[in-house]
Write a protein that holds these residues in place. Structure first.
Motif, mmCIF file in Angstrom:
data_model
loop_
_atom_site.group_PDB
_atom_site.id
_atom_site.type_symbol
_atom_site.label_atom_id
_atom_site.label_comp_id
_atom_site.label_asym_id
_atom_site.label_seq_id
_atom_site.Cartn_x
_atom_site.Cartn_y
_atom_site.Cartn_z
ATOM 1 N N ASN A 247 -1.584 -33.079 24.178
ATOM 2 C CA ASN A 247 -0.383 -32.090 25.354
ATOM 3 C C ASN A 247 -0.568 -31.019 25.610
ATOM 4 N N LEU A 248 -1.779 -29.743 26.653
ATOM 5 C CA LEU A 248 -2.158 -28.794 26.497
ATOM 6 C C LEU A 248 -1.339 -28.348 28.164
ATOM 7 N N THR A 249 -0.485 -28.949 28.185
ATOM 8 C CA THR A 249 0.086 -28.440 28.964
ATOM 9 C C THR A 249 0.758 -26.814 29.294
ATOM 10 N N TRP A 250 1.501 -26.476 29.611
ATOM 11 C CA TRP A 250 1.733 -24.701 30.215
ATOM 12 C C TRP A 250 0.641 -23.971 29.214
ATOM 13 N N ASN A 251 0.319 -23.394 29.485
ATOM 14 C CA ASN A 251 -0.775 -22.619 28.614
ATOM 15 C C ASN A 251 -1.893 -21.498 29.789
ATOM 16 N N ALA A 252 -2.530 -20.961 28.602
ATOM 17 C CA ALA A 252 -2.485 -19.506 29.425
ATOM 18 C C ALA A 252 -4.257 -19.981 30.307
ATOM 19 N N PHE A 253 -4.557 -21.344 31.329
ATOM 20 C CA PHE A 253 -5.994 -21.126 30.620
ATOM 21 C C PHE A 253 -6.842 -20.102 31.787
ATOM 22 N N SER A 254 -7.562 -19.823 31.394
ATOM 23 C CA SER A 254 -8.426 -18.828 32.061
ATOM 24 C C SER A 254 -9.324 -19.805 32.756
ATOM 25 N N CYS A 255 -9.855 -19.296 34.458
ATOM 26 C CA CYS A 255 -10.819 -20.612 34.555
ATOM 27 C C CYS A 255 -11.456 -19.489 35.431
ATOM 28 N N VAL A 256 -12.245 -18.947 33.945
ATOM 29 C CA VAL A 256 -14.108 -18.337 34.181
ATOM 30 C C VAL A 256 -14.659 -18.402 33.370
ATOM 31 N N CYS A 257 -16.068 -18.415 33.798
ATOM 32 C CA CYS A 257 -17.053 -18.489 33.319
ATOM 33 C C CYS A 257 -17.589 -18.966 32.024
ATOM 34 N N GLU A 258 -16.511 -17.124 32.086
ATOM 35 C CA GLU A 258 -17.369 -17.364 30.476
ATOM 36 C C GLU A 258 -16.195 -18.006 29.472
ATOM 37 N N HIS A 259 -15.365 -18.960 29.348
ATOM 38 C CA HIS A 259 -14.178 -19.467 29.175
ATOM 39 C C HIS A 259 -15.417 -21.505 29.300
ATOM 40 N N GLN A 260 -16.575 -21.398 30.203
ATOM 41 C CA GLN A 260 -16.760 -23.448 30.686
ATOM 42 C C GLN A 260 -16.832 -23.589 29.556
ATOM 43 N N SER A 261 -17.358 -23.734 28.226
ATOM 44 C CA SER A 261 -17.697 -24.717 27.385
ATOM 45 C C SER A 261 -16.393 -24.843 27.159
ATOM 46 N N PHE A 262 -15.293 -24.381 27.037
ATOM 47 C CA PHE A 262 -14.241 -24.548 26.186
ATOM 48 C C PHE A 262 -13.188 -25.393 27.631
ATOM 49 N N LEU A 263 -13.187 -25.117 28.853
ATOM 50 C CA LEU A 263 -12.954 -26.139 29.887
ATOM 51 C C LEU A 263 -13.883 -27.229 29.705
ATOM 52 N N GLN A 264 -14.883 -27.473 29.765
ATOM 53 C CA GLN A 264 -15.458 -27.923 29.800
ATOM 54 C C GLN A 264 -15.529 -29.439 28.726
ATOM 55 N N TRP A 265 -15.113 -28.935 27.561
ATOM 56 C CA TRP A 265 -14.914 -29.731 26.542
ATOM 57 C C TRP A 265 -13.322 -30.694 26.875
ATOM 58 N N VAL A 266 -12.303 -29.317 27.485
ATOM 59 C CA VAL A 266 -11.106 -30.261 27.857
ATOM 60 C C VAL A 266 -10.858 -31.071 28.601
ATOM 61 N N LYS A 267 -12.068 -30.891 29.959
ATOM 62 C CA LYS A 267 -12.194 -31.983 30.559
ATOM 63 C C LYS A 267 -12.678 -33.746 29.396
ATOM 64 N N ASP A 268 -13.270 -33.137 28.679
ATOM 65 C CA ASP A 268 -14.587 -33.934 27.928
ATOM 66 C C ASP A 268 -12.671 -35.049 27.668
ATOM 67 N N THR B 152 -20.559 -24.460 39.381
ATOM 68 C CA THR B 152 -20.330 -23.335 39.773
ATOM 69 C C THR B 152 -21.104 -21.926 38.611
ATOM 70 N N CYS B 153 -20.801 -22.325 37.453
ATOM 71 C CA CYS B 153 -21.340 -21.622 36.136
ATOM 72 C C CYS B 153 -22.409 -21.886 36.146
ATOM 73 N N GLN B 154 -22.942 -22.574 35.840
ATOM 74 C CA GLN B 154 -24.157 -23.317 36.549
ATOM 75 C C GLN B 154 -24.885 -22.959 38.331
ATOM 76 N N MET B 155 -24.594 -22.311 38.541
ATOM 77 C CA MET B 155 -25.663 -22.091 39.426
ATOM 78 C C MET B 155 -26.149 -20.277 39.634
ATOM 79 N N ARG B 156 -24.212 -19.658 39.511
ATOM 80 C CA ARG B 156 -24.519 -18.883 39.008
ATOM 81 C C ARG B 156 -25.253 -18.005 38.136
ATOM 82 N N LYS B 157 -25.086 -18.802 36.905
ATOM 83 C CA LYS B 157 -26.050 -18.706 35.616
ATOM 84 C C LYS B 157 -27.378 -18.159 36.466
ATOM 85 N N THR B 158 -27.830 -19.124 37.382
ATOM 86 C CA THR B 158 -29.145 -19.785 37.480
ATOM 87 C C THR B 158 -29.773 -18.296 38.155
#
Ligand SMILES: *[C@@H]1O[C@H](CO)[C@@H](O)[C@H](O)[C@H]1NC(C)=O
Ligand SMILES: *[C@@H]1O[C@H](CO)[C@@H](O)[C@H](O)[C@H]1NC(C)=O
Ligand SMILES: *[C@@H]1O[C@H](CO)[C@@H](O)[C@H](O)[C@H]1NC(C)=O
Ligand SMILES: *[C@@H]1O[C@H](CO)[C@@H](O)[C@H](O)[C@H]1NC(C)=O
Ligand SMILES: *[C@@H]1O[C@H](CO)[C@@H](O)[C@H](O)[C@H]1NC(C)=O
Ligand SMILES: *[C@@H]1O[C@H](CO)[C@@H](O)[C@H](O)[C@H]1NC(C)=O
Ligand SMILES: *[C@@H]1O[C@H](CO)[C@@H](O)[C@H](O)[C@H]1NC(C)=O
Ligand SMILES: *[C@@H]1O[C@H](CO)[C@@H](O)[C@H](O)[C@H]1NC(C)=O
Length: 842
Positions: A576-597, A628-634
């Motif tokens: 249960n990870l509801t109600w956290n302070a997720f920051s949806c920026v590319c800086e945290h993308q690998s964490f966000l991806q982990w969460v999605k996984d 989005t991050c991938q594109m931005r990175k490229t």
């Protein structure tokens, strides 16, 4: 294209919905609760049973539909029905065989139907019916109720009807499984001996009989003699003390496992309680006695309790009892429950036989006084606002057999002892009481058998790391709502190897020490919600090999630090990870991806929303686009690369600008079109020598040489560099480099020399002649590595200021210049004496 099609679709659906409103049976409006099994058709204005549900339907709720009339074989489409709810269907008539074929039906609810005509065979075929609920069906007598064939019936509820006779009809001899008969809120006034006749022939010893809320006036003494019931309930049954007294006396000879007396909170009729009121209890055999909601019930009237000496359990709840009488010591009670009474002092209980004491929800007390209950195993003292001054030891509760202790929701509990003599304790609950001194020593040291410990919201501030020492069997630990030193969870679970459930929610935790979970390898549920964790891997997961449920909701988790997530338990089934302070920026993308996984584990994933940046607020975390991050990175990579390449090119072309010009020039001029015999590179400090010696000797002598000198031959208005290249190099056959101390020190000269080298290389002419004007210090020369190497490998001319030296010098220079000089009339003299004279420098 899409929009009109969608619109058309919507219109079709709307039209169908409209039509279905007009003809309910043509459309399937029932809610499918469990596909093919459970359907809810509540309040749909249906006039008949819909016929379009699966035949496998087992549970059907038809309540609040105006069915009015149940004809024969009404349910022939649903022969697998097990539960049928027909509450408040305005049913007046039930015909024979209405439920024909429902031989799986176990539960039938007919509540709230004004049945006027109930055919004798109405219930025929219900060969498996166990529960018949028929409240408010205007039933006037049990005799007329055609249930004689329902041999499997276990529960018959005919409360809230107009039954005025308690005579149990003969068909009860067929209802051998009956366990519950609810006749409450009927109109029974008298009970006569003959009414229970059938029970003498066919005893129903498991029967619980409820006669509450009947206006009972008279029970013929002996009517219940020798009758054995499981439970008899008489609440708000008597409207005066007189009738109560006589009726209870009338129960003489009854044997019942449980007798429940009293009133309902809103149905109180007895004005005053009189000590002789319950005298009749002495003439009954009662297993457990319960009395509730009696006004004017004071300690003076509790004499009747002496009639209950042989009962095993007594429950007194919601009584105006301010004190308990002194009990005689021959009471054999094992269970005593005192709930919601208005005690002013904690009662003195001297009951040797007591095993279980529940004393709860009693307000108006302040301090607990010591008990003397040597056989007590179960003590529930919750919600009394009591203060405990010396908790806890065997002397405090007067027993060493305690297994269950609940002191929750009280006032202050001061811990002065570590449960000495209470080693049997298995369940301990302190939640929402204020614990004092709990973190001063190992309070639970003796509790090696404890399985369950609830310390939630007890205001403990954990400082002492040995607080949980000794709890070797503990399986459940609830620590919610407490605090820890420095808001960091220390390693306090040493030795809790059996722990399976740990609740640390609401503990203001910011950090968890590395070894915190090292000794709890069996942990299955970990609740870290409502803390202040910033990283998901603030917890050391490595030892948690059996973790199944992890609740990290309501924290401030933004990211992970990276390493610990590798140890994330593979046994996990719920996160249960509801109600956290997720920051949806590319800086945290690998964490966000982990969460999605981890989507398969996530609880209420749709409720996980981005808290920042502002433009992403409220956006579901799972919709964060990796791409989005991938594109931005490229884009960033490409632009950085471009900038880099462009600047590299710029620097290179700046650096090699002159070389490039040379290259262009070489192509353009080619060989043999030289205007000058030599271009002279020299330091301006050596200009005198160039003018007076070099120019005089070479240009005025024979053969005649034409030199290119910048002070003379360069075209004004053209950049010096361009002149050097165009006039100097391109139009000259050879280059004379006048090496001197000044030359070495002049960056400009060195630059010119380097260009000369490139020129020599590009135009593939062996054309550089070195004249060393004066001895140059070796160390200085070494700084110009290239030049030094050249001078040490090649021949060069050395200027000597002596007559002979000069003569040799000029001869050799002329000779060198003559090499490759095109024929001219004045220049033939020494042309054939083309011998090599050179000095090899060392
Ligand atoms: C419901 O029953 C129908 C017909 O018997 C069957 O085709 C369908 O698979 C069943 N659905 C479920 C969810 O069991
Ligand atoms: C008991 O059940 C049998 C068989 O169903 C039936 O014939 C009989 O009439 C029932 N007895 C009473 C008293 O209703
Ligand atoms: C008790 O019930 C009787 C008969 O129903 C009635 O006459 C009487 O007034 C009632 N007494 C009280 C105290 O309600
Ligand atoms: C108790 O009630 C009985 C019967 O109603 C009455 O005769 C007796 O006087 C009452 N006793 C007291 C102490 O009120
Ligand atoms: C309790 O039981 C004992 C014997 O088992 C008996 O002598 C005594 O009368 C009983 N007491 C009551 C109040 O029923
Ligand atoms: C964790 O604790 C919070 C509040 O204390 C509670 O609401 C939640 O249900 C708990 N989670 C689990 C998985 O028990
Ligand atoms: C987190 O999810 C679990 C599992 O569904 C649930 O029991 C718990 O109550 C949730 N936590 C909170 C704080 O709601
Ligand atoms: C998202 O990014 C991570 C690392 O940044 C990468 O490992 C993963 O494969 C990406 N997923 C998708 C669906 O592009």
């Amino acid at each position: 294209m899409m929009a009109p099609m969608r619109l058309a679709g919507t219109l079709v659906i709307l039209t169908m919905a409209f039509l279905s409103g007009l003809r309910p049976e043509s459309w399937d409006p029932c809610v499918q609760v469990v596909p093919n099994v459970t359907y809810q058709c509540m309040e749909l204005n249906l006039y008949k049973i819909p016929d379009n549900m699966p035949i496998s339907t087992k549970e059907l709720d038809m309540s609040f539909n105006p069915l009015k009339h149940l004809g024969r074989h009404s349910f022939s489409n649903y022969l697998e029905l097990q539960v049928l709810d027909l509450s408040r269907c305005e049913i007046n008539i039930i015909e024979d065989d209405a439920f024909h074929g429902l031989n799986q039906l176990s539960s039938l609810i007919l509540t709230g139907n004004p049945i006027q005509s109930l055919a004798l065979g109405a219930f025929s075929g219900l060969s498996n019916l166990q529960r018949l609920v028929a409240l408010e069906i205007s039933l006037a007598s049990l005799e007329d109720f055609p249930i004689g064939d329902l041999k499997t019936l276990e529960e018959l509820n005919v409360a809230h009807n107009f039954i005025d006779s308690f005579k149990l009809p003969d068909y009860f001899s067929n209802l051998t499984n009956l366990e519950h008969l609810d006749l409450s809120k009927n109109n029974i006034q008298n009970i006569y001996h003959g009414d229970l006749q059938i029970l003498y022939q066919r005893p129903l010893t498991k029967l619980s009989l409820d006669l509450s809320l009947n206006p009972l006036k008279f029970i013929q003494p002996g009517a219940f003699k020798e009758i054995k019931l499981h439970q008899l309930t008489l609440r708000s049954t008597f409207n005066s003390t007189d009738t109560m007294k006589t009726c209870i006396q009338g129960l003489v000879g009854l044997k019942t496992d449980q007798l429940v007396l009293g009133e309902f909170k809103n149905e109180r009729q007895i004005e005053s309680f009189n000590r002789s009121l319950l005298d009749g209890l002495c003439d009954m055999t009662i297993g457990e006695f319960e009395i509730t909601f009696f006004r004017e019930f004071s300690e003076k009237t509790t004499d009747f309790l002496n009639c209950l000496a042989n009962v095993s359990a007594v429950s007194l709840s919601s009584l105006d009892l301010s004190e308990l009488p002194k009990f005689s010591s021959d009471l054999r009670w094992q269970y005593l429950e005192l709930v919601r009474c208005s005690f002013e002092n904690f009662p003195e209980l001297m009951l040797k036989s007591l095993k279980r004491l529940v004393f709860s929800y009693n307000r108006g007390l302040s301090t607990f006084t010591e008990l003397e209950l040597p056989n007590l195993e179960f003590l529930d003292l919750k919600r009394n606002a009591l203060t405990f001054k010396h908790c806890c030891s065997h002397t405090y509760f007067g027993t060493t057999r305690l297994k269950y202790l609940d002191l929750s929701f009280n006032a202050v509990i001061i811990m002065t002892s570590n449960f000495l003599g209470l080693e049997q304790l298995e369940h301990l609950d302190f939640q929402h009481s204020t614990l004092r001194q709990a973190s001063d020593f190992s309070v639970f040291l003796s509790l090696k058998n404890l399985l369950y410990l609830d310390l939630s919201y007890t205001n403990i501030h954990v400082v002492f790391h040995g607080i949980f020492h000794g709890l070797a069997s503990l399986q459940v630990l609830k620590m919610a709502g407490n605090s820890f030193q420095d808001d960091s969870l220390p390693n306090i679970f040493m030795g809790l190897t059996e722990l399976m459930f740990l609740d640390l929610s609401n503990c203001k935790l910011e950090q968890v020490s590395q070894g915190a979970f090292d000794s709890v390898p069996r942990l299955q549920v970990l609740n870290m919600s409502h803390n202040n964790l910033l990283f998901l891997d603030a917890l050391p997961y490595k030892p948690l090999l059996n973790l199944q449920v992890l609740d990290c909701s309501y924290n401030r988790i933004v990211d992970s630090k990276g390493q610990e997530l590798h140890h994330f338990p593979s046994s996990l089934a719920s996160l249960n990870l509801t109600w956290n302070a997720f920051s949806c920026v590319c800086e945290h993308q690998s964490f966000l991806q982990w969460v999605k996984d981890q989507k398969r584990l996530l609880v209420a994933a749709e409720q996980m929303e981005c808290a920042s940046p502002i433009d992403m607020q409220g956006v579901p975390v799972l919709s964060f686009r990796n791409a989005t991050c991938q594109m931005r990175k490229t884009v960033i990579t490409v632009s950085v690369l471009t900038v880099f390449v462009v600047s590299a090119l710029a620097i290179l072309s700046y650096k090699f600008y002159f070389r490039l010009m040379l290259l262009v020039g070489c192509k353009k001029y080619g060989r043999g079109e030289s205007t000058y015999d030599a271009f002279v590179i020299y330091s301006s400090q050596d200009e005198d020598w160039v003018r007076n010696e070099l120019v005089k000797n070479l240009e005025e002598g024979v053969p005649h040489f034409q030199l290119c000198l910048h002070y003379r031959d360069f075209i004004p208005g053209v950049a010096i560099a361009a002149n050097i290249i165009q006039e100097g190099f391109h139009k000259s056959r050879k280059v004379i480099v006048v090496v001197s101390q000044h030359f070495i020190q002049s960056r400009w000269c060195i630059f010119e020399y380097e260009i000369a080298q490139t020129w020599q290389f590009l135009s593939s002419r062996a054309g550089i002649i070195f004249i060393v004007l004066q001895k140059v210090e070796k160390s200085l020369l070494r700084q110009q590595v290239e030049l030094y190497r050249l001078l040490s490998r090649n021949t060069y001319l050395e200027w000597e200021d002596s007559v002979l030296g000069r003569h040799i010098f000029w001869r050799r220079l002329r000779k060198a210049l003559l090499v490759g000089k095109p024929w001219s009339p004045e220049g033939t003299a020494d042309a054939e004496s083309n011998q090599h004279e050179a000095t090899t420098a060392t």
